[in-house]
Design a protein around this motif. Structure first.
Motif, mmCIF file in Angstrom:
data_model
loop_
_atom_site.group_PDB
_atom_site.id
_atom_site.type_symbol
_atom_site.label_atom_id
_atom_site.label_comp_id
_atom_site.label_asym_id
_atom_site.label_seq_id
_atom_site.Cartn_x
_atom_site.Cartn_y
_atom_site.Cartn_z
ATOM 1 N N PHE A 127 0.849 -1.196 0.000
ATOM 2 C CA PHE A 127 0.000 0.000 0.000
ATOM 3 C C PHE A 127 0.882 1.243 0.000
ATOM 4 N N ARG A 128 0.538 2.201 -0.828
ATOM 5 C CA ARG A 128 1.217 3.493 -0.773
ATOM 6 C C ARG A 128 0.274 4.596 -1.186
ATOM 7 N N ASN A 129 0.126 5.569 -0.323
ATOM 8 C CA ASN A 129 -0.615 6.778 -0.639
ATOM 9 C C ASN A 129 0.317 7.941 -0.321
ATOM 10 N N LYS A 130 0.052 8.682 0.754
ATOM 11 C CA LYS A 130 1.031 9.679 1.194
ATOM 12 C C LYS A 130 2.246 8.975 1.784
ATOM 13 N N ARG A 131 1.976 7.870 2.451
ATOM 14 C CA ARG A 131 3.038 7.065 3.046
ATOM 15 C C ARG A 131 2.875 5.628 2.577
ATOM 16 N N GLU A 132 3.777 4.771 3.007
ATOM 17 C CA GLU A 132 3.774 3.393 2.503
ATOM 18 C C GLU A 132 3.634 2.388 3.636
ATOM 19 N N CYS A 133 2.921 1.297 3.340
ATOM 20 C CA CYS A 133 2.841 0.148 4.235
ATOM 21 C C CYS A 133 3.346 -1.066 3.449
ATOM 22 N N ASP A 134 4.296 -1.771 4.038
ATOM 23 C CA ASP A 134 4.985 -2.837 3.303
ATOM 24 C C ASP A 134 4.036 -3.899 2.773
ATOM 25 N N PHE A 135 3.098 -4.347 3.620
ATOM 26 C CA PHE A 135 2.192 -5.414 3.192
ATOM 27 C C PHE A 135 0.777 -5.160 3.668
ATOM 28 N N VAL A 136 -0.169 -5.359 2.762
ATOM 29 C CA VAL A 136 -1.565 -5.535 3.164
ATOM 30 C C VAL A 136 -1.973 -6.895 2.606
ATOM 31 N N THR A 137 -2.703 -7.670 3.383
ATOM 32 C CA THR A 137 -3.004 -9.043 2.979
ATOM 33 C C THR A 137 -4.492 -9.341 3.041
ATOM 34 N N LYS A 138 -4.879 -10.325 2.241
ATOM 35 C CA LYS A 138 -6.240 -10.859 2.260
ATOM 36 C C LYS A 138 -6.148 -12.350 2.540
ATOM 37 N N VAL A 181 -9.234 -6.730 2.497
ATOM 38 C CA VAL A 181 -7.966 -6.643 3.215
ATOM 39 C C VAL A 181 -8.227 -6.937 4.688
ATOM 40 N N SER A 182 -7.454 -7.859 5.252
ATOM 41 C CA SER A 182 -7.678 -8.268 6.646
ATOM 42 C C SER A 182 -6.514 -7.924 7.565
ATOM 43 N N ALA A 183 -5.359 -7.539 6.995
ATOM 44 C CA ALA A 183 -4.209 -7.225 7.840
ATOM 45 C C ALA A 183 -3.288 -6.238 7.135
ATOM 46 N N ALA A 184 -2.594 -5.429 7.949
ATOM 47 C CA ALA A 184 -1.577 -4.498 7.448
ATOM 48 C C ALA A 184 -0.321 -4.693 8.283
ATOM 49 N N ILE A 185 0.826 -4.786 7.605
ATOM 50 C CA ILE A 185 2.074 -5.163 8.272
ATOM 51 C C ILE A 185 3.226 -4.285 7.790
ATOM 52 N N GLN A 186 3.987 -3.765 8.737
ATOM 53 C CA GLN A 186 5.238 -3.089 8.434
ATOM 54 C C GLN A 186 6.395 -3.974 8.868
ATOM 55 N N VAL A 187 7.523 -3.818 8.193
ATOM 56 C CA VAL A 187 8.730 -4.569 8.514
ATOM 57 C C VAL A 187 9.857 -3.572 8.743
ATOM 58 N N SER A 188 10.532 -3.664 9.889
ATOM 59 C CA SER A 188 11.535 -2.654 10.227
ATOM 60 C C SER A 188 12.716 -3.269 10.959
ATOM 61 N N VAL A 189 13.926 -3.061 10.420
ATOM 62 C CA VAL A 189 15.130 -3.541 11.104
ATOM 63 C C VAL A 189 15.710 -2.487 12.037
ATOM 64 N N CYS A 190 15.252 -1.246 11.922
ATOM 65 C CA CYS A 190 15.803 -0.139 12.735
ATOM 66 C C CYS A 190 14.694 0.579 13.494
ATOM 67 N N PHE A 191 13.794 -0.197 14.089
ATOM 68 C CA PHE A 191 12.624 0.417 14.720
ATOM 69 C C PHE A 191 13.001 1.277 15.934
ATOM 70 N N GLY A 192 14.177 1.031 16.487
ATOM 71 C CA GLY A 192 14.624 1.839 17.618
ATOM 72 C C GLY A 192 14.998 3.265 17.234
ATOM 73 N N ASN A 193 15.225 3.508 15.963
ATOM 74 C CA ASN A 193 15.526 4.863 15.477
ATOM 75 C C ASN A 193 14.245 5.693 15.471
ATOM 76 N N ILE A 240 5.080 3.848 11.850
ATOM 77 C CA ILE A 240 3.767 3.970 12.502
ATOM 78 C C ILE A 240 2.807 4.754 11.621
ATOM 79 N N LEU A 241 3.275 5.855 11.028
ATOM 80 C CA LEU A 241 2.395 6.674 10.186
ATOM 81 C C LEU A 241 1.962 5.917 8.930
ATOM 82 N N GLY A 242 2.881 5.186 8.319
ATOM 83 C CA GLY A 242 2.519 4.394 7.134
ATOM 84 C C GLY A 242 1.520 3.308 7.468
#
Length: 398
Positions: free
Chosen positions: A309-320, A327-339, A347-349
């Motif tokens: 998904f991408r509009n103003k911001r991006e979400c890595d995965f939306v799934t059905k 669409v039943s789920a939205a998922i972000q993937v982050s290796v540097c979430f502590g930054n 979070i915004l995406g």
């Protein structure tokens, strides 16, 4: 008339389809006929040879059972290599045989489902999951919520080994990433035999694998490969996807906006995370993109329909779910979430995607951070579960 479904085991070469079929066969009682249609001599079988195979099965059944009425099981490896296989398999099934097929071509899945509608079953095999990796390594798999600090550290170390080497069974057993390179070259040779320019095929494959989890354009692939047209580029991409080397994932919020399927932006993902370093060891590593690719493959194992998904911001995965339109789920993937900057972006995406699809809860997968976040969005408060990816992978059992 056969009362059992025709089974198709579909997945990439070297993912364990033949081994799985052998395990199935070992638990069955009856006459078992195994044929490997990847064998060049077997590929040349004609109608008379197929008839001879049936007659041999009938003779064995007559010898092994008093009334000649025992079950007959056929196991056919790489069935797509037999021309006109559909009619033969159909006849065998209608005569009462139980049939197991394997194929390393993704296009066969839809053809098979259509041809044998109502009497077929498909099992999709992928390179091993993290849970399967631990099993093959002989590790006892503890419940993710009941781990001691020391066992968590041990599992995290094993996860990184799995992440680097990928999930091909023999790569894991032998701890030999060079096998992935060998598999890659084998598939290119098959492509050359099928009429593709091997150098152009390789240039496209290496470029896309080194840019996994990213959008691609036909113009870029034309320049990279030297192919003359978008149509040719699409043909080469079709082949790479057909052999499970690559997957193309569409942008979901363009599906309704675009009247032409080819105009929908797509991201590319690799069929195995270990293949990145095997294919392009000198390329600057992008840990985040490989991490995203790992999650993508796990979603496929869970039989999800996957989009981004991408509009103003991006979400890595939306799934059905498998057969759903919603669409039943939205998922972000982050290796540097502590930054802090990365944290805000993720979070915004995610909340934008949750608002778009009317979802109340989202998921952020990290290397090892875990928390629950209550986030503000235009539709109100959203719950965001932050989980370490390796624990999330161990939660799922099929």
């Amino acid at each position: 008339m056969g009362d059992s479904e025709i089974k198709l085991i579909s997945g990439p070469t070297h993912a364990g389809k033949t081994t799985f079929m052998s395990q199935v066969a070992s638990n069955l009682v009856g006459v078992k006929i195994y044929i490997d249609f990847e064998d060049s001599q077997v590929r040349a079988l004609g109608p008379g040879d197929l008839q001879a195979i049936e007659e041999t099965a009938a003779e064995i059944r007559k010898k092994e059972t008093e009334d000649g009425a025992g079950r007959v099981f056929y196991f056919f490896d790489e069935i797509q290599n037999l021309q006109g296989w559909e009619n033969w398999v159909d006849r065998l099934h209608r005569q009462g045989a139980e049939i197991y097929l394997t194929s390393s071509r993704s296009k066969l899945i839809n053809e098979f489902s259509s041809r044998f509608s109502g009497r077929s079953k498909i099992l999709r095999l992928f390179p091993f999951s993290f849970r399967e990796y631990l099993q093959i390594k002989g590790n006892r798999i503890a419940e993710p919520n009941f781990l001691t600090p020391s066992s968590s550290d041990e599992l995290l170390c094993m996860f990184f080994q799995y992440f680097e080497n990928g999930g091909f069974p023999d790569v894991i057993k032998n701890n030999d990433i060079s096998l992935s390179r060998k598999y890659f070259e084998e598939e290119l040779q098959k492509g050359a035999a099928a009429g593709y320019d091997i150098q152009k095929l390789k240039k496209i494959a290496v470029f896309l694998i080194s840019n996994m989890a990213s959008e691609y354009s036909s113009d870029t692939l034309k320049k990279v490969s030297g192919l003359e047209s978008e149509e040719l580029v699409d043909t080469y991409l079709d082949y790479l996807e057909d052999i499970f080397l690559l997957y193309r994932v569409p942008k979901h919020n363009n599906l309704q906006e675009s009247g032409k399927e080819k105009d929908i932006p797509r991201k590319i993902y690799s069929g195995d995370t270990g293949i990145f370093k095997a294919v392009y060891p000198g390329y600057p590593d992008s840990l985040g993109l490989r991490f995203e690719n790992l999650v993508f493959l796990e979603l496929l194992r869970r039989e999800k329909q996957v989009f981004y998904f991408r509009n103003k911001r991006e979400c890595d995965f939306v799934t059905k779910e498998k057969d759903s339109q919603n669409v039943s789920a939205a998922i972000q993937v982050s290796v540097c979430f502590g930054n802090p900057v990365v944290r805000e972006r993720e979070i915004l995406g995610l909340t934008e995607a949750l608002d778009e699809y009317g979802l109340e809860e989202g998921l952020i997968l990290t290397m090892d951070e875990e928390e629950i976040i209550i986030a503000d969005s235009k539709d109100g408060k959203k719950i965001i579960m932050v989980k370490s990816v390796w624990k999330w992978m161990l939660e799922y059992r099929k």
